[in-house]
Design an enzyme around this catalytic site. Sequence first.
Site: not given
Length: 360
Positions: A143-144
């Site tokens: 996740k970014i």
Amino acid sequence: MSTLLQTDLAPLARAASSTPTALWNDSADPSELRRSIEFGAVGATCNPVIAFAAIKKSPDVWGPRLRELAAEHPTWGESQLGWQAVKELSIAAAQLLEPAFEASGGRNGRLSIQTDPRLHRDMDALVAQAVEFSQLAENIIVKIPATATGIAAMEEAAYRGVSINATLSFTVPQAVAVGEALERALDRRAADGLPEQEFGHVVTIMGGRLDDWLKKWTGAERILTNPGVLDWAGVAALKRAHHVFTERGYHSRILSAAFRNHLQWSELVGGDLVVSPPFDWQARINENSIPVANRIDVPVPAQILAELEKLSEFRRAYEVNGMTPAEFEDFGAARNTLRQFLDADAQLDALVRDILVPAA
């Protein structure tokens, strides 16, 4: 819309077995994930809030383990020790999902781990941590945040072979910007002769948090809406984003997260997308026998959508060009959620401190 077949199954299992809609568990807690897999889950997610809750929930497991880690790494501070626990929690959850990963050729069976929110302003640091996390297990997805900086990091990390899940994402323009960035990464890989692979990229829209923000915003603006209308805002954004992704042929899938009502599952069934409810929401959907029908292409009721579209803040979230990437980080839901992620980081540090240095 007719109810789907296999009515002997619980709603979640019925949808998972009869439609392209994939179920993920919005937690990496091992006991919850095992039960969710029984409901048909083929993925799971972790973020600072989820990780803190899971570690705090099992002091008999993580207290001794954190003390062991401190002894093994005498120079590490609270943050390094806490994040090592997050990595270990994620690796254990990823192992539970390996059968789904193998069966789907990598499209499903993913464990999503989030980059440190304190890095949200530093593209290079986000890319480096994403690459590091991707090596924890074959079925890790990273996740970014879906900010201008984060989207640039996603493209670069995806180009380097990292499977991506956008987070801190609440709107159609954010989802489309991420979808475009991931397509560019695939094109760059092809142009450079890098091997083709199934990344299983997903693009989250935290529908319930969009609802939360619009309720707060309308309250501050002293705008009255008909009861229940704002509970459809996230659903409307998710349906529209899915339509855009399908129409444009993006390789990534939309992911529905941050549940506030069952519509954020039941209105999306039938779509080639992911729904990721917390385990308690999964249990309640099953316990209440929520009908399973193919509703992804059923429009939001016209009267409700018309009322939502009167709200300028909803239009920013719903229109494909409603915001520029430079505006994503300052959107109210993004600011509030980033603060929560950062606070969870601080709480995890404090939890580690209290284990290693208990008050006298």
